[in-house]
Design a protein around this motif. Structure first.
Motif, PDB file in Angstrom:
ATOM      1  N   TYR A   1       0.824  -1.212   0.000  1.00  0.00           N
ATOM      2  CA  TYR A   1       0.000   0.000   0.000  1.00  0.00           C
ATOM      3  C   TYR A   1       0.857   1.261   0.000  1.00  0.00           C
ATOM      4  CZ  TYR A   1      -3.797   3.194   1.212  1.00  0.00           C
ATOM      5  OH  TYR A   1      -4.709   4.221   1.211  1.00  0.00           O
ATOM      6  N   ARG A   2       2.017   1.193   0.626  1.00  0.00           N
ATOM      7  CA  ARG A   2       2.958   2.325   0.632  1.00  0.00           C
ATOM      8  C   ARG A   2       4.337   1.824   0.189  1.00  0.00           C
ATOM      9  NH1 ARG A   2       0.411   6.581   2.633  1.00  0.00           N
ATOM     10  NH2 ARG A   2      -1.351   6.272   4.068  1.00  0.00           N
ATOM     11  N   SER A   3       4.380   1.223  -0.962  1.00  0.00           N
ATOM     12  CA  SER A   3       5.590   0.553  -1.433  1.00  0.00           C
ATOM     13  C   SER A   3       6.772   1.508  -1.528  1.00  0.00           C
ATOM     14  CB  SER A   3       5.345  -0.069  -2.807  1.00  0.00           C
ATOM     15  OG  SER A   3       6.530  -0.640  -3.315  1.00  0.00           O
ATOM     16  N   GLU A   4       7.904   1.058  -1.015  1.00  0.00           N
ATOM     17  CA  GLU A   4       9.169   1.778  -1.181  1.00  0.00           C
ATOM     18  C   GLU A   4       9.841   1.418  -2.502  1.00  0.00           C
ATOM     19  OE1 GLU A   4      10.197   4.024   0.901  1.00  0.00           O
ATOM     20  OE2 GLU A   4       8.780   3.643   2.546  1.00  0.00           O
ATOM     21  N   PHE A   5       9.235   0.497  -3.238  1.00  0.00           N
ATOM     22  CA  PHE A   5       9.894  -0.086  -4.411  1.00  0.00           C
ATOM     23  C   PHE A   5       9.105   0.149  -5.705  1.00  0.00           C
ATOM     24  CE2 PHE A   5      10.549  -2.849  -0.625  1.00  0.00           C
ATOM     25  CZ  PHE A   5      11.870  -2.505  -0.387  1.00  0.00           C
ATOM     26  N   TRP A   6       8.168   1.092  -5.696  1.00  0.00           N
ATOM     27  CA  TRP A   6       7.351   1.396  -6.867  1.00  0.00           C
ATOM     28  C   TRP A   6       6.639   0.147  -7.391  1.00  0.00           C
ATOM     29  CZ3 TRP A   6      12.319   3.291  -6.172  1.00  0.00           C
ATOM     30  CH2 TRP A   6      12.409   4.650  -5.915  1.00  0.00           C
ATOM     31  N   ALA A   7       6.320  -0.748  -6.488  1.00  0.00           N
ATOM     32  CA  ALA A   7       5.649  -1.978  -6.895  1.00  0.00           C
ATOM     33  C   ALA A   7       4.153  -1.727  -7.053  1.00  0.00           C
ATOM     34  CB  ALA A   7       5.887  -3.072  -5.864  1.00  0.00           C
ATOM     35  N   THR A   8       3.534  -2.479  -7.946  1.00  0.00           N
ATOM     36  CA  THR A   8       2.093  -2.370  -8.162  1.00  0.00           C
ATOM     37  C   THR A   8       1.371  -3.691  -7.925  1.00  0.00           C
ATOM     38  OG1 THR A   8       2.372  -2.799 -10.533  1.00  0.00           O
ATOM     39  CG2 THR A   8       2.372  -0.485  -9.828  1.00  0.00           C
ATOM     40  N   THR A   9       2.121  -4.765  -7.700  1.00  0.00           N
ATOM     41  CA  THR A   9       1.521  -6.070  -7.430  1.00  0.00           C
ATOM     42  C   THR A   9       2.245  -6.708  -6.250  1.00  0.00           C
ATOM     43  OG1 THR A   9       3.030  -7.327  -8.856  1.00  0.00           O
ATOM     44  CG2 THR A   9       1.050  -6.370  -9.894  1.00  0.00           C
ATOM     45  N   PRO A  10       1.604  -7.670  -5.579  1.00  0.00           N
ATOM     46  CA  PRO A  10       2.306  -8.383  -4.503  1.00  0.00           C
ATOM     47  C   PRO A  10       3.571  -9.069  -4.984  1.00  0.00           C
ATOM     48  CG  PRO A  10      -0.051  -8.810  -4.388  1.00  0.00           C
ATOM     49  CD  PRO A  10       0.182  -8.077  -5.670  1.00  0.00           C
ATOM     50  N   GLU A  11       3.537  -9.576  -6.212  1.00  0.00           N
ATOM     51  CA  GLU A  11       4.710 -10.268  -6.747  1.00  0.00           C
ATOM     52  C   GLU A  11       5.884  -9.307  -6.915  1.00  0.00           C
ATOM     53  OE1 GLU A  11       1.071 -12.433  -7.485  1.00  0.00           O
ATOM     54  OE2 GLU A  11       1.634 -10.375  -8.041  1.00  0.00           O
ATOM     55  N   GLU A  12       5.610  -8.110  -7.424  1.00  0.00           N
ATOM     56  CA  GLU A  12       6.667  -7.107  -7.556  1.00  0.00           C
ATOM     57  C   GLU A  12       7.192  -6.680  -6.188  1.00  0.00           C
ATOM     58  OE1 GLU A  12       5.443  -4.802 -11.708  1.00  0.00           O
ATOM     59  OE2 GLU A  12       5.009  -3.880  -9.763  1.00  0.00           O
ATOM     60  N   GLU A  13       6.288  -6.473  -5.251  1.00  0.00           N
ATOM     61  CA  GLU A  13       6.708  -6.044  -3.912  1.00  0.00           C
ATOM     62  C   GLU A  13       7.598  -7.088  -3.263  1.00  0.00           C
ATOM     63  OE1 GLU A  13       6.432  -3.208  -0.575  1.00  0.00           O
ATOM     64  OE2 GLU A  13       6.318  -3.135  -2.769  1.00  0.00           O
ATOM     65  N   CYS A  14       7.234  -8.354  -3.415  1.00  0.00           N
ATOM     66  CA  CYS A  14       8.036  -9.442  -2.865  1.00  0.00           C
ATOM     67  C   CYS A  14       9.416  -9.474  -3.505  1.00  0.00           C
ATOM     68  CB  CYS A  14       7.319 -10.776  -3.075  1.00  0.00           C
ATOM     69  SG  CYS A  14       8.248 -12.216  -2.529  1.00  0.00           S
ATOM     70  N   GLU A  15       9.450  -9.495  -4.833  1.00  0.00           N
ATOM     71  CA  GLU A  15      10.720  -9.611  -5.546  1.00  0.00           C
ATOM     72  C   GLU A  15      11.647  -8.442  -5.223  1.00  0.00           C
ATOM     73  OE1 GLU A  15      12.378  -9.768 -10.176  1.00  0.00           O
ATOM     74  OE2 GLU A  15      10.225  -9.555  -9.763  1.00  0.00           O
ATOM     75  N   ARG A  16      11.106  -7.240  -5.199  1.00  0.00           N
ATOM     76  CA  ARG A  16      11.944  -6.056  -5.019  1.00  0.00           C
ATOM     77  C   ARG A  16      12.394  -5.887  -3.575  1.00  0.00           C
ATOM     78  NH1 ARG A  16       8.583  -1.998  -9.145  1.00  0.00           N
ATOM     79  NH2 ARG A  16       8.766  -3.407 -10.962  1.00  0.00           N
ATOM     80  N   SER A  17      11.534  -6.239  -2.627  1.00  0.00           N
ATOM     81  CA  SER A  17      11.961  -6.136  -1.229  1.00  0.00           C
ATOM     82  C   SER A  17      13.023  -7.186  -0.909  1.00  0.00           C
ATOM     83  CB  SER A  17      10.763  -6.264  -0.286  1.00  0.00           C
ATOM     84  OG  SER A  17      10.065  -7.471  -0.493  1.00  0.00           O
ATOM     85  N   LEU A  18      12.926  -8.361  -1.518  1.00  0.00           N
ATOM     86  CA  LEU A  18      13.973  -9.369  -1.327  1.00  0.00           C
ATOM     87  C   LEU A  18      15.292  -8.928  -1.961  1.00  0.00           C
ATOM     88  CD1 LEU A  18      12.006 -12.698  -1.915  1.00  0.00           C
ATOM     89  CD2 LEU A  18      13.054 -11.944   0.230  1.00  0.00           C
ATOM     90  N   ARG A  19      15.200  -8.288  -3.119  1.00  0.00           N
ATOM     91  CA  ARG A  19      16.435  -7.782  -3.736  1.00  0.00           C
ATOM     92  C   ARG A  19      17.054  -6.691  -2.868  1.00  0.00           C
ATOM     93  NH1 ARG A  19      19.893  -7.451  -7.615  1.00  0.00           N
ATOM     94  NH2 ARG A  19      20.681  -5.436  -8.352  1.00  0.00           N
ATOM     95  N   HIS A  20      16.239  -5.818  -2.331  1.00  0.00           N
ATOM     96  CA  HIS A  20      16.725  -4.774  -1.424  1.00  0.00           C
ATOM     97  C   HIS A  20      17.429  -5.398  -0.222  1.00  0.00           C
ATOM     98  CE1 HIS A  20      16.699  -1.330   1.280  1.00  0.00           C
ATOM     99  NE2 HIS A  20      15.798  -1.906   2.068  1.00  0.00           N
ATOM    100  N   LEU A  21      16.834  -6.416   0.370  1.00  0.00           N
ATOM    101  CA  LEU A  21      17.442  -7.094   1.509  1.00  0.00           C
ATOM    102  C   LEU A  21      18.782  -7.710   1.112  1.00  0.00           C
ATOM    103  CD1 LEU A  21      17.403  -8.223   4.406  1.00  0.00           C
ATOM    104  CD2 LEU A  21      15.974 -10.104   3.555  1.00  0.00           C
ATOM    105  N   ARG A  22      18.818  -8.361  -0.028  1.00  0.00           N
ATOM    106  CA  ARG A  22      20.072  -8.961  -0.487  1.00  0.00           C
ATOM    107  C   ARG A  22      21.155  -7.897  -0.665  1.00  0.00           C
ATOM    108  NH1 ARG A  22      22.322 -13.302  -3.141  1.00  0.00           N
ATOM    109  NH2 ARG A  22      20.383 -14.494  -3.140  1.00  0.00           N
ATOM    110  N   ARG A  23      20.798  -6.775  -1.269  1.00  0.00           N
ATOM    111  CA  ARG A  23      21.796  -5.743  -1.515  1.00  0.00           C
ATOM    112  C   ARG A  23      22.338  -5.179  -0.203  1.00  0.00           C
ATOM    113  NH1 ARG A  23      24.971  -5.031  -3.786  1.00  0.00           N
ATOM    114  NH2 ARG A  23      24.992  -2.836  -4.384  1.00  0.00           N
ATOM    115  N   VAL A  24      21.474  -5.007   0.777  1.00  0.00           N
ATOM    116  CA  VAL A  24      21.949  -4.501   2.080  1.00  0.00           C
ATOM    117  C   VAL A  24      22.897  -5.508   2.714  1.00  0.00           C
ATOM    118  CG1 VAL A  24      21.243  -3.891   4.430  1.00  0.00           C
ATOM    119  CG2 VAL A  24      19.968  -2.989   2.465  1.00  0.00           C
ATOM    120  N   ILE A  25      22.536  -6.789   2.680  1.00  0.00           N
ATOM    121  CA  ILE A  25      23.426  -7.818   3.234  1.00  0.00           C
ATOM    122  C   ILE A  25      24.757  -7.828   2.490  1.00  0.00           C
ATOM    123  CG2 ILE A  25      23.735 -10.311   3.503  1.00  0.00           C
ATOM    124  CD1 ILE A  25      20.701 -10.471   4.055  1.00  0.00           C
TER     125      ILE A  25
END
Length: 448
Positions: free
Chosen positions: A186-210
């Protein structure tokens, strides 16, 4: 409803409310508050989903206090178990064996995934998180803990710094904490428009931080299975398994914080039961005994538990596994099982709370989104649906006052009304609450 007996020196039961307020304002220092302007409701008793003051004014508790009274107020089996234990052995130190403590640990471990056989008891959720972090660090030999900005993990040294919300900032004394954004479509930090996009992009964000922090320096990823105070943020499909895969790839421990979400709140024994994920450590408190006696703990996977077979675990508490708390756990979990309370929570959410809130969202422009499961829901209120501008603090304050004035105790967080009654709430009580929300949301619509 049984009214309380007047205290010595009181001439009328109604005077006790004033006396309660006087003593509270004079001597009690409250958490997360500026002390000068507090005006707290005096509460004298309760039963099931309702509480009342000394004068007999009743309130439907749709906050479960701090989202912890899962079994309802004054459940007779839990009260009786505490009384019986108090008459047998009121307290004993943790460096002893105690049958009630052992049974409580057994009951909890039986609800955890396979491969979890040990429980470390604490006094509440914050020190459960504190000790889970300690275990992960000692087990891995690493230091950093990754958690999300939209989270609350407790008010002790490491737990409050692992927390992502504003309460962390005045308390940043613990070391080696890193924060990321978790999924929140609902307030995506990743410009996502679907649950699938939100999942994929938040996981990529987590990976990049690690990656940037150095995987070999990260001891644990700490997540609320379903972030509670941050907004009842259900993870999108695939997110938690994706976090588990990342943790496995880099030898990082996964800690799932089930302090608020566990023991019936989501319509599952553990919230993680609804997701294809097994963590390394599980923290719990609140619903395990509905807060009748302060208690929390860590359910420990066998590999981490074995780390301390021949190595001293450098942690402990005077009241770890307190027998009164243990007795309340056994009675609460047994009653939840025998009375079908967890199943009921799931059904009442699917059949009554969810559909009822959906109707309110359709009717009231002030409702931006409704989300939840079981007896764990949130209405996110907005000043404008198109921009999703959060409703102001002033109007949220008015909403709280109007709800309480109509006899409903709400849980308000930021621009949200969290709909979190005890798991034993009935369909009639849900209908009563929905009618009250409807009235107050209508007032907010008029303001806008």
């Amino acid at each position: 409803m049984t009214q309380p007996t007047a205290l010595s020196g009181s001439n009328a039961v109604a005077d006790l409310d004033a006396r309660t307020t006087e003593l509270d304002r004079g001597h009690v220092f409250h958490s997360w508050s500026a002390q000068g302007g507090l005006a707290l409701l005096p509460i004298a008793g309760g039963h099931g989903t309702r509480v009342w003051d000394h004068a007999g004014r009743t309130y439907l508790d749709f906050s479960s206090q701090l989202v912890n009274v899962n079994i309802g107020h004054q459940h007779p089996a839990v009260v009786a178990a505490i009384q019986e234990q108090a008459s047998t052995l009121a307290t004993i130190g943790p460096a002893t064996g105690n049958l009630t403590r052992g049974v409580a640990a057994q009951r909890i471990a039986a609800r955890a995934p396979e491969g979890f056989n040990k429980v470390f008891f604490t006094n509440g959720g914050a020190d459960a998180v504190e000790n889970a972090i300690r275990m992960a660090r000692l087990h891995t030999g690493r230091d950093k803990v990754v958690s999300t900005y939209r989270s609350y993990h407790g008010n002790t040294g490491a737990a409050v710094v692992a927390t992502g919300d504003w309460r962390r900032i005045p308390n940043e004394y613990a070391r080696a904490h890193v924060h990321v954004f978790g999924p929140y479509l609902y307030r995506s930090e990743f410009w996502a428009t679907t649950p699938e996009e939100e999942c994929e992009r938040s996981l990529r964000h987590l990976r990049r931080v690690i990656d940037c922090e150095g995987p070999a320096s990260v001891a644990a990823i700490l997540l609320e299975t379903i972030p509670g105070t941050a907004g009842v943020l259900l993870p999108p499909p695939g997110y938690l398994p994706g976090v588990r895969a990342l943790a496995d790839e880099f030898g990082i421990m996964l800690i799932l914080d089930e302090v608020m979400a566990g023991f019936g709140r989501t319509g599952e024994w553990f919230a993680l039961d609804a997701y294809d994920v097994v963590p390394d450590l599980i923290t719990f408190a609140k619903g395990v005994n509905s807060g009748y006696v302060p208690v929390g703990g860590v359910v420990i996977s066998d590999p981490i538990a074995r780390t301390f077979d021949d190595r001293v675990f450098p942690g402990g508490l005077t009241y770890s596994g307190h027998p009164l708390a243990a007795a309340s756990i056994v009675a609460a979990l047994d009653a939840m099982e025998s009375e079908g309370i967890v199943t009921h929570a799931k059904q009442i959410g699917a059949d009554a709370i969810g559909p009822g809130l959906a109707v309110l969202a359709e009717k009231h422009p002030v409702v931006g989104e409704v989300r939840g499961t079981g007896v764990f829901w949130a209405m996110e209120l907005v000043a404008d649906r198109s921009t999703r501008e959060p409703l102001s603090a002033a109007l949220m304050g008015r909403a709280k006052g109007e709800l309480v004035g109509r006899g409903l105790l709400p849980f308000i967080a930021d621009n949200r009304i969290h709909v979190v009654p005890p798991c034993v709430v009935t369909a009639d009580e849900v209908a009563e609450a929905l009618a009250t929300y409807d009235e107050v949301l209508s007032l907010l619509d008029e303001e806008l």
